[in-house]
Design a protein around this motif. Sequence first.
Motif, PDB file in Angstrom:
ATOM      1  N   TYR A  91       6.143   1.569  -0.346  1.00  0.00           N
ATOM      2  CA  TYR A  91       4.964   0.953  -1.432  1.00  0.00           C
ATOM      3  C   TYR A  91       5.567  -0.716  -1.550  1.00  0.00           C
ATOM      4  O   TYR A  91       4.756  -1.488  -1.912  1.00  0.00           O
ATOM      5  CB  TYR A  91       5.300   1.673  -2.492  1.00  0.00           C
ATOM      6  CG  TYR A  91       4.899   1.333  -4.046  1.00  0.00           C
ATOM      7  CD1 TYR A  91       3.443   1.398  -4.094  1.00  0.00           C
ATOM      8  CD2 TYR A  91       5.506   0.264  -4.697  1.00  0.00           C
ATOM      9  CE1 TYR A  91       2.742   0.843  -5.230  1.00  0.00           C
ATOM     10  CE2 TYR A  91       5.069  -0.129  -5.775  1.00  0.00           C
ATOM     11  CZ  TYR A  91       3.654   0.166  -6.186  1.00  0.00           C
ATOM     12  OH  TYR A  91       2.911  -0.526  -7.150  1.00  0.00           O
ATOM     13  N   ASP A  92       7.006  -0.892  -1.548  1.00  0.00           N
ATOM     14  CA  ASP A  92       7.508  -2.192  -2.038  1.00  0.00           C
ATOM     15  C   ASP A  92       6.878  -3.043  -0.962  1.00  0.00           C
ATOM     16  O   ASP A  92       6.839  -4.239  -1.178  1.00  0.00           O
ATOM     17  CB  ASP A  92       8.951  -1.992  -2.000  1.00  0.00           C
ATOM     18  CG  ASP A  92       9.378  -1.442  -3.445  1.00  0.00           C
ATOM     19  OD1 ASP A  92       8.512  -1.132  -4.196  1.00  0.00           O
ATOM     20  OD2 ASP A  92      10.667  -1.414  -3.551  1.00  0.00           O
ATOM     21  N   VAL A  93       7.037  -2.883   0.398  1.00  0.00           N
ATOM     22  CA  VAL A  93       6.628  -3.795   1.446  1.00  0.00           C
ATOM     23  C   VAL A  93       5.037  -4.060   1.352  1.00  0.00           C
ATOM     24  O   VAL A  93       4.666  -5.389   1.361  1.00  0.00           O
ATOM     25  CB  VAL A  93       6.833  -3.257   2.710  1.00  0.00           C
ATOM     26  CG1 VAL A  93       6.318  -3.992   3.776  1.00  0.00           C
ATOM     27  CG2 VAL A  93       8.474  -2.951   2.960  1.00  0.00           C
ATOM     28  N   ALA A  94       4.352  -3.218   0.980  1.00  0.00           N
ATOM     29  CA  ALA A  94       2.802  -3.070   0.709  1.00  0.00           C
ATOM     30  C   ALA A  94       2.726  -4.355  -0.393  1.00  0.00           C
ATOM     31  O   ALA A  94       1.801  -5.352  -0.441  1.00  0.00           O
ATOM     32  CB  ALA A  94       2.044  -1.968   0.654  1.00  0.00           C
ATOM     33  N   ARG A 146       9.167 -10.146  -6.386  1.00  0.00           N
ATOM     34  CA  ARG A 146       8.696 -11.483  -6.139  1.00  0.00           C
ATOM     35  C   ARG A 146       7.064 -11.483  -6.055  1.00  0.00           C
ATOM     36  O   ARG A 146       6.599 -12.658  -5.969  1.00  0.00           O
ATOM     37  CB  ARG A 146       9.402 -12.063  -4.741  1.00  0.00           C
ATOM     38  CG  ARG A 146      10.823 -12.603  -5.028  1.00  0.00           C
ATOM     39  CD  ARG A 146      11.471 -12.851  -3.632  1.00  0.00           C
ATOM     40  NE  ARG A 146      12.917 -13.109  -3.607  1.00  0.00           N
ATOM     41  CZ  ARG A 146      13.752 -13.621  -2.746  1.00  0.00           C
ATOM     42  NH1 ARG A 146      13.299 -13.867  -1.588  1.00  0.00           N
ATOM     43  NH2 ARG A 146      15.058 -13.580  -3.008  1.00  0.00           N
ATOM     44  N   SER A 147       6.626 -10.442  -5.913  1.00  0.00           N
ATOM     45  CA  SER A 147       5.212 -10.181  -6.090  1.00  0.00           C
ATOM     46  C   SER A 147       4.770 -10.575  -7.232  1.00  0.00           C
ATOM     47  O   SER A 147       5.351 -10.597  -8.237  1.00  0.00           O
ATOM     48  CB  SER A 147       4.693  -8.819  -5.317  1.00  0.00           C
ATOM     49  OG  SER A 147       5.068  -7.900  -6.379  1.00  0.00           O
ATOM     50  N   ALA A 148       3.279 -10.589  -7.442  1.00  0.00           N
ATOM     51  CA  ALA A 148       2.631 -11.001  -8.571  1.00  0.00           C
ATOM     52  C   ALA A 148       2.756  -9.916  -9.415  1.00  0.00           C
ATOM     53  O   ALA A 148       3.224  -9.978 -10.761  1.00  0.00           O
ATOM     54  CB  ALA A 148       1.181 -11.259  -8.369  1.00  0.00           C
ATOM     55  N   ALA A 149       2.533  -8.556  -9.185  1.00  0.00           N
ATOM     56  CA  ALA A 149       2.646  -7.281  -9.946  1.00  0.00           C
ATOM     57  C   ALA A 149       3.969  -7.436 -10.085  1.00  0.00           C
ATOM     58  O   ALA A 149       4.382  -6.791 -11.249  1.00  0.00           O
ATOM     59  CB  ALA A 149       2.148  -6.164  -9.164  1.00  0.00           C
ATOM     60  N   GLY A 150       4.980  -7.694  -9.369  1.00  0.00           N
ATOM     61  CA  GLY A 150       6.587  -7.389  -9.598  1.00  0.00           C
ATOM     62  C   GLY A 150       7.024  -8.383 -10.704  1.00  0.00           C
ATOM     63  O   GLY A 150       7.562  -7.962 -11.698  1.00  0.00           O
ATOM     64  N   ARG A 151       6.631  -9.575 -10.595  1.00  0.00           N
ATOM     65  CA  ARG A 151       6.883 -10.456 -11.433  1.00  0.00           C
ATOM     66  C   ARG A 151       6.314 -10.231 -13.025  1.00  0.00           C
ATOM     67  O   ARG A 151       6.983 -10.205 -13.964  1.00  0.00           O
ATOM     68  CB  ARG A 151       6.345 -11.963 -11.376  1.00  0.00           C
ATOM     69  CG  ARG A 151       7.100 -12.513  -9.986  1.00  0.00           C
ATOM     70  CD  ARG A 151       6.802 -14.023  -9.969  1.00  0.00           C
ATOM     71  NE  ARG A 151       5.367 -14.300  -9.650  1.00  0.00           N
ATOM     72  CZ  ARG A 151       4.930 -14.157  -8.494  1.00  0.00           C
ATOM     73  NH1 ARG A 151       5.711 -14.170  -7.469  1.00  0.00           N
ATOM     74  NH2 ARG A 151       3.706 -14.786  -8.257  1.00  0.00           N
ATOM     75  N   ARG A 214       3.818  -1.559 -12.224  1.00  0.00           N
ATOM     76  CA  ARG A 214       3.193  -2.369 -11.200  1.00  0.00           C
ATOM     77  C   ARG A 214       1.608  -1.930 -10.959  1.00  0.00           C
ATOM     78  O   ARG A 214       0.804  -2.801 -10.550  1.00  0.00           O
ATOM     79  CB  ARG A 214       4.017  -2.305 -10.077  1.00  0.00           C
ATOM     80  CG  ARG A 214       5.640  -2.926 -10.056  1.00  0.00           C
ATOM     81  CD  ARG A 214       6.568  -2.726  -8.933  1.00  0.00           C
ATOM     82  NE  ARG A 214       7.510  -3.446  -9.292  1.00  0.00           N
ATOM     83  CZ  ARG A 214       8.631  -3.336  -8.651  1.00  0.00           C
ATOM     84  NH1 ARG A 214       8.742  -2.240  -7.660  1.00  0.00           N
ATOM     85  NH2 ARG A 214       9.800  -3.965  -8.633  1.00  0.00           N
ATOM     86  N   GLU A 215       1.687  -0.596 -10.889  1.00  0.00           N
ATOM     87  CA  GLU A 215       0.070  -0.046 -10.326  1.00  0.00           C
ATOM     88  C   GLU A 215      -0.914  -0.528 -11.486  1.00  0.00           C
ATOM     89  O   GLU A 215      -2.036  -0.967 -11.187  1.00  0.00           O
ATOM     90  CB  GLU A 215       0.079   1.225 -10.132  1.00  0.00           C
ATOM     91  CG  GLU A 215       0.608   1.571  -8.660  1.00  0.00           C
ATOM     92  CD  GLU A 215      -0.307   1.157  -7.636  1.00  0.00           C
ATOM     93  OE1 GLU A 215      -1.198   1.514  -7.515  1.00  0.00           O
ATOM     94  OE2 GLU A 215       0.334   0.285  -7.115  1.00  0.00           O
TER      95      GLU A 215
END
Length: 219
Positions: A91-94, A146-151, A214-215
Motif C-alpha cells: 500500500y505504501d509503495v503504491a 511524502r506523498s500528497a495523501a500522506g502529507r 489516506r484513502e
Amino acid sequence: MGGSDCEHIGQGLLAQPANTLSSLAYVLAGVLLLRRALAGRSGARMAPVVYAGTVIGVGIGSAAFHGPMPAWGRFAHDLSIAAVLAFIIGYDVALARGASAKAGLAMFAGVTSACAVVLAVSPDAGNALDVVLVAGAVVAEIGATRSAAGRATADGRLWIVIVGVVAIGALLNALGRTDAPLCEPDSPVQLHALWHVLTAFVLWLYGTAALGPREQARP
C-alpha cells in the motif's frame, strides 16, 4: 513450555490459554477496522477492507498456533504476520508512487505469495522474514508520508505513539520469552500475551489514523 513463548503447553483447544485468548485482540481490532471501513466513502473502502481482513487473519493464525496447535498452525501464524507487513509495504509503495489502491493490493498479494513460498520451504525462516519485512515497511512508510495523501493526513504524534508502544511491547516480549528473567510458564499473565494486545492496538491505530484518512484523501 511453548517454544520461545514461555507459557506452559496443556491439552485441548486452549493449549496456551493466555496466548490463545490474547490473540483475539487482533480479531477485535480487525472487526472494528472492518466496521469503520464499510462506513467510509464507497470509493475508499477496498484497501481498508482488505487490511481489516488481514488483521483478522493475524488473530486466527495466532489463536490456532497457541491454541489447538494443528500441523498447519505455525505456517498460518507466520504467514499472517508476514501478510499484514506485506500489506503495509504494498500500500505504501503504491501511495508513494501515486499509483492506485488496486496497484498496492496487487503488490501486497505478490509479496504475500513470495512469503508463503519462503515459509513453506523453510519453516524456521519466520523471524528473519519478519525482520526484512519490518525494515521494508519502515522504508515504504517514509516514502508514503511524502506523498500528497500522506502529507495531507500527516500527524507526527501517531508515529511517536506507534514506535513507543511497539518498543514497550518488544521489551516485555523479550523479558518474557522462555528462559528470560520474567518468564513464568504457569502464570495466567504472560508477557507474550501482552505483546499480542499491544501490537493489535498498533495495527488498529495504523488502520484508523493512517490508512483510513489516506484513502479518504485520495482524489
